[in-house]
Design a protein around this motif. Structure first.
Motif, PDB file in Angstrom:
ATOM      1  N   LYS A  23       0.817  -1.219   0.000  1.00 58.15           N
ATOM      2  CA  LYS A  23       0.000   0.000   0.000  1.00 58.15           C
ATOM      3  C   LYS A  23       0.849   1.267   0.000  1.00 58.15           C
ATOM      4  O   LYS A  23       0.449   2.299  -0.546  1.00 58.15           O
ATOM      5  N   THR A  24       2.031   1.202   0.623  1.00 60.03           N
ATOM      6  CA  THR A  24       2.880   2.400   0.641  1.00 60.03           C
ATOM      7  C   THR A  24       3.359   2.749  -0.760  1.00 60.03           C
ATOM      8  O   THR A  24       3.513   3.931  -1.101  1.00 60.03           O
ATOM      9  N   PHE A  25       3.595   1.741  -1.594  1.00 58.83           N
ATOM     10  CA  PHE A  25       3.998   1.981  -2.979  1.00 58.83           C
ATOM     11  C   PHE A  25       2.841   2.593  -3.774  1.00 58.83           C
ATOM     12  O   PHE A  25       3.031   3.536  -4.544  1.00 58.83           O
ATOM     13  N   GLY A  67      -1.496   8.469   7.944  1.00 53.80           N
ATOM     14  CA  GLY A  67      -1.381   9.614   7.056  1.00 53.80           C
ATOM     15  C   GLY A  67      -1.951   9.258   5.703  1.00 53.80           C
ATOM     16  O   GLY A  67      -2.998   8.621   5.597  1.00 53.80           O
ATOM     17  N   LEU A  68      -1.262   9.636   4.650  1.00 56.05           N
ATOM     18  CA  LEU A  68      -1.681   9.306   3.290  1.00 56.05           C
ATOM     19  C   LEU A  68      -1.017   7.999   2.875  1.00 56.05           C
ATOM     20  O   LEU A  68       0.055   7.976   2.289  1.00 56.05           O
ATOM     21  N   GLY A  69      -1.629   6.886   3.259  1.00 61.99           N
ATOM     22  CA  GLY A  69      -1.105   5.570   2.923  1.00 61.99           C
ATOM     23  C   GLY A  69      -0.018   5.066   3.842  1.00 61.99           C
ATOM     24  O   GLY A  69       0.535   3.995   3.605  1.00 61.99           O
ATOM     25  N   LEU A  70       0.324   5.798   4.902  1.00 59.25           N
ATOM     26  CA  LEU A  70       1.420   5.439   5.795  1.00 59.25           C
ATOM     27  C   LEU A  70       0.935   5.325   7.228  1.00 59.25           C
ATOM     28  O   LEU A  70       0.140   6.153   7.693  1.00 59.25           O
ATOM     29  N   ILE A  71       1.436   4.302   7.934  1.00 55.88           N
ATOM     30  CA  ILE A  71       1.189   4.166   9.366  1.00 55.88           C
ATOM     31  C   ILE A  71       2.255   4.950  10.116  1.00 55.88           C
ATOM     32  O   ILE A  71       3.441   4.916   9.777  1.00 55.88           O
ATOM     33  N   LEU A  72       1.831   5.660  11.172  1.00 54.68           N
ATOM     34  CA  LEU A  72       2.718   6.492  11.973  1.00 54.68           C
ATOM     35  C   LEU A  72       2.653   5.993  13.411  1.00 54.68           C
ATOM     36  O   LEU A  72       1.581   5.973  14.016  1.00 54.68           O
ATOM     37  N   VAL A  73       3.799   5.588  13.956  1.00 54.28           N
ATOM     38  CA  VAL A  73       3.837   5.006  15.291  1.00 54.28           C
ATOM     39  C   VAL A  73       4.735   5.866  16.183  1.00 54.28           C
ATOM     40  O   VAL A  73       5.972   5.796  16.081  1.00 54.28           O
ATOM     41  N   VAL A  81      10.080  11.150  18.530  1.00 54.07           N
ATOM     42  CA  VAL A  81      10.468  10.161  17.531  1.00 54.07           C
ATOM     43  C   VAL A  81       9.211   9.511  16.979  1.00 54.07           C
ATOM     44  O   VAL A  81       8.274   9.202  17.729  1.00 54.07           O
ATOM     45  N   VAL A  82       9.164   9.309  15.672  1.00 54.95           N
ATOM     46  CA  VAL A  82       8.050   8.592  15.053  1.00 54.95           C
ATOM     47  C   VAL A  82       8.619   7.589  14.056  1.00 54.95           C
ATOM     48  O   VAL A  82       9.607   7.865  13.374  1.00 54.95           O
ATOM     49  N   HIS A  83       8.004   6.409  14.019  1.00 58.22           N
ATOM     50  CA  HIS A  83       8.333   5.412  13.007  1.00 58.22           C
ATOM     51  C   HIS A  83       7.248   5.430  11.949  1.00 58.22           C
ATOM     52  O   HIS A  83       6.052   5.390  12.271  1.00 58.22           O
ATOM     53  N   VAL A  84       7.651   5.493  10.692  1.00 60.42           N
ATOM     54  CA  VAL A  84       6.721   5.643   9.579  1.00 60.42           C
ATOM     55  C   VAL A  84       6.913   4.500   8.595  1.00 60.42           C
ATOM     56  O   VAL A  84       8.035   4.168   8.226  1.00 60.42           O
ATOM     57  N   GLY A  85       5.816   3.869   8.193  1.00 61.25           N
ATOM     58  CA  GLY A  85       5.900   2.763   7.251  1.00 61.25           C
ATOM     59  C   GLY A  85       4.606   1.992   7.195  1.00 61.25           C
ATOM     60  O   GLY A  85       3.530   2.579   7.131  1.00 61.25           O
ATOM     61  N   HIS A  86       4.701   0.656   7.294  1.00 61.77           N
ATOM     62  CA  HIS A  86       3.496  -0.170   7.208  1.00 61.77           C
ATOM     63  C   HIS A  86       3.847  -1.597   7.616  1.00 61.77           C
ATOM     64  O   HIS A  86       4.991  -2.039   7.496  1.00 61.77           O
ATOM     65  N   ASP A  87       2.821  -2.315   8.092  1.00 55.88           N
ATOM     66  CA  ASP A  87       2.924  -3.748   8.331  1.00 55.88           C
ATOM     67  C   ASP A  87       2.233  -4.484   7.191  1.00 55.88           C
ATOM     68  O   ASP A  87       1.431  -3.903   6.451  1.00 55.88           O
ATOM     69  N   GLY A  88       2.533  -5.774   7.075  1.00 61.43           N
ATOM     70  CA  GLY A  88       1.904  -6.584   6.044  1.00 61.43           C
ATOM     71  C   GLY A  88       1.599  -7.977   6.549  1.00 61.43           C
ATOM     72  O   GLY A  88       2.350  -8.536   7.348  1.00 61.43           O
ATOM     73  N   ALA A  89       0.476  -8.520   6.104  1.00 62.85           N
ATOM     74  CA  ALA A  89       0.103  -9.884   6.481  1.00 62.85           C
ATOM     75  C   ALA A  89      -0.585 -10.547   5.302  1.00 62.85           C
ATOM     76  O   ALA A  89      -1.544 -10.001   4.747  1.00 62.85           O
TER      77      ALA A  89
END
Length: 460
Positions: free
Chosen positions: A62-64, A274-280, A286-294
């Motif tokens: 989804k991030t792509f 955000g817009l297609g991104l998970i923010l932790v 500090v924030v980690h930005v990206g995504h999980d996948g299953a």
């Protein structure tokens, strides 16, 4: 560095053993160190497990797709507030906006019509679109976060339509080739790991059937290696370091994608979208930005780290596992990023003298008061900046840029009151005696809103 690598290696091996993951592949990318990578286990087939072994990354896909959508926006092909039906001929739900689909706030049901996860048969594009008349809008638009693979599938279809190709073709041309992500593919390579369900009450494993997600591919189809995904995570966190010319996406656009539009849980506020991104959030700014996948037999966690003391440029981590139930995969990427930043922080660059502030701004540097609070204006790195006198050290300053045709009017380009104007008022000698920031008056001494100076009782 050797010691921190040992610490990371132990965390990885511990996770693989305790979570019983048949194959675990991890990579940590940062601009100031060689790539760290580690694999533990076996592929489950006759191929050796190496750092280049492809795993399915599921919803990291989804991030792509989100980046492809923002590329279209930056090129003027769409507006994020356009209804998706403006660009696609849809029989239903065409009023959902692109922004809400990207942030999972459009209210669409989670999956395409039918029992996709029961049959493991995904629709083709024509079927997915035709079945929209049977799809529910389960929540009002913008009411709250509700994850939807269907929504991202529609956006992938949109990108292909606007570009005159398929989603996969556009992805390869616009993202994978420019960033050199050669191990990231739509279909599994012959060297790919096998995905498994690990029995909860024994050590038996059962291979999951491979699935092709058809028209839902833009939401979950991709395969990749840990090094490719660590590099991708670093790009999401710090695009200027990996793509300095902005060939894939401008850094300002990634800033926009990382801005939280909703929380995923209204009680805990433990993560945002955000817009297609998970923010932790991680604390300490500090924030980690990206995504999980299953996906059946596979879990993935791909995150970049932003902010905080010790965080180097372009820091990203990927954890890929061949078990569909090893939830530790989702946490391990965050632990590894934090461990590396703490025990092998970025090198401290020495301070060097810079150019003086322009003559027009030298007189306004120093302390000012606004709304009863004290602020410090300074000149750093070629820009005018302002911080609250009591701000914690890690809080970013407000940064200003002068308007080209109005030198005594500046725009706040980042930080507090971003977007607002700062107006300078000078006396007959050209000395700045008063400022207005976002229309609030700033003076050299503390005053009431009526202009009363506590040091001069007759000033009112």
């Amino acid at each position: 560095m050797i010691e921190v690598n040992r610490r990371l290696d132990r965390l990885i091996r511990q996770a693989q053993a305790e979570e019983r993951i048949p194959a675990l592949s991890v990579a940590l990318y940062r601009a100031d160190r060689p790539l760290f990578s580690q694999v533990v286990g076996t592929t489950g087939n006759d191929q050796p497990l190496t750092v280049d072994t492809p795993f399915r990354i599921g919803s990291v896909t989804k991030t792509f797709t989100a980046v492809l959508v923002l590329q279209c926006r930056d090129e003027g092909l769409l507006d994020l507030d356009d209804p998706v039906g403006r660009h696609l001929d849809l029989p239903a739900h065409g009023a959902a906006t692109i922004r809400r689909l990207l942030s999972h706030t459009a209210g669409l049901q989670r999956e395409p019509y039918g029992d996709v996860w029961d049959t493991l048969r995904a629709p083709d594009t024509d079927e997915l679109v035709a079945d929209l008349v049977r799809v529910e809008r389960v929540l009002p638009p913008a009411r709250r976060f509700h994850y939807s693979n269907l929504g991202l599938a529609l956006l992938g279809h949109l990108v292909g339509r606007l570009r005159g190709g398929t989603w996969a073709e556009v992805l390869t041309e616009k993202v994978l080739v420019p960033l050199g992500l050669s191990a990231t593919t739509v279909h599994p390579a012959p060297t790919a790991a096998t995905g498994f369900l690990v029995d909860a009450y024994s050590d038996q494993v059962r291979a999951e059937a491979p699935t092709d997600f058809g028209a839902v591919a833009p939401a979950a189809q991709l395969w990749s290696s840990a090094p490719d995904m660590a590099r991708w995570a670093a790009f999401l966190a710090d695009p200027a370091a990996l793509d300095p010319e902005g060939r894939v996406l401008a850094p300002a656009t990634l800033d926009e994608m990382r801005w939280p539009l909703t929380v995923t849980d209204e009680t805990l506020w433990g993560a945002g979208f955000g817009l297609g991104l998970i923010l932790v959030p991680q604390g300490e700014r500090v924030v980690h930005v990206g995504h999980d996948g299953a996906m059946p037999g596979f879990l993935a966690s791909v995150y970049g780290r932003r902010g905080g003391a010790g965080t180097p440029q372009a820091m990203g981590c990927a954890v890929l596992g061949s078990s569909g139930t090893a939830a530790e995969v989702f946490d391990l990427s965050h632990r590894l990023l934090a461990e590396a930043a703490e025990h092998d922080p970025a090198d401290i660059a020495p301070w060097t003298p810079g150019e003086p502030a322009p003559e027009a701004y030298r007189g306004l540097l120093g302390r000012w008061w606004g709304e009863g609070f004290e602020y410090v204006f300074s000149w750093r790195d070629g820009t005018l900046r302002a911080r609250g006198a009591q701000d914690p050290a890690g809080r970013p300053p407000a940064v200003f840029a002068p308007l080209p045709d109005r030198p005594d009017v500046l725009r706040t380009v980042s930080g507090r009151e971003a977007g607002e104007l700062l107006r300078l008022t000078r006396d007959e000698q050209g000395v700045v005696v008063r400022m207005h920031w976002a229309t609030y008056r700033f003076t050299r001494v503390q005053q009431t809103f009526e202009g009363y100076d506590f040091r001069r009782p007759d000033s009112a």
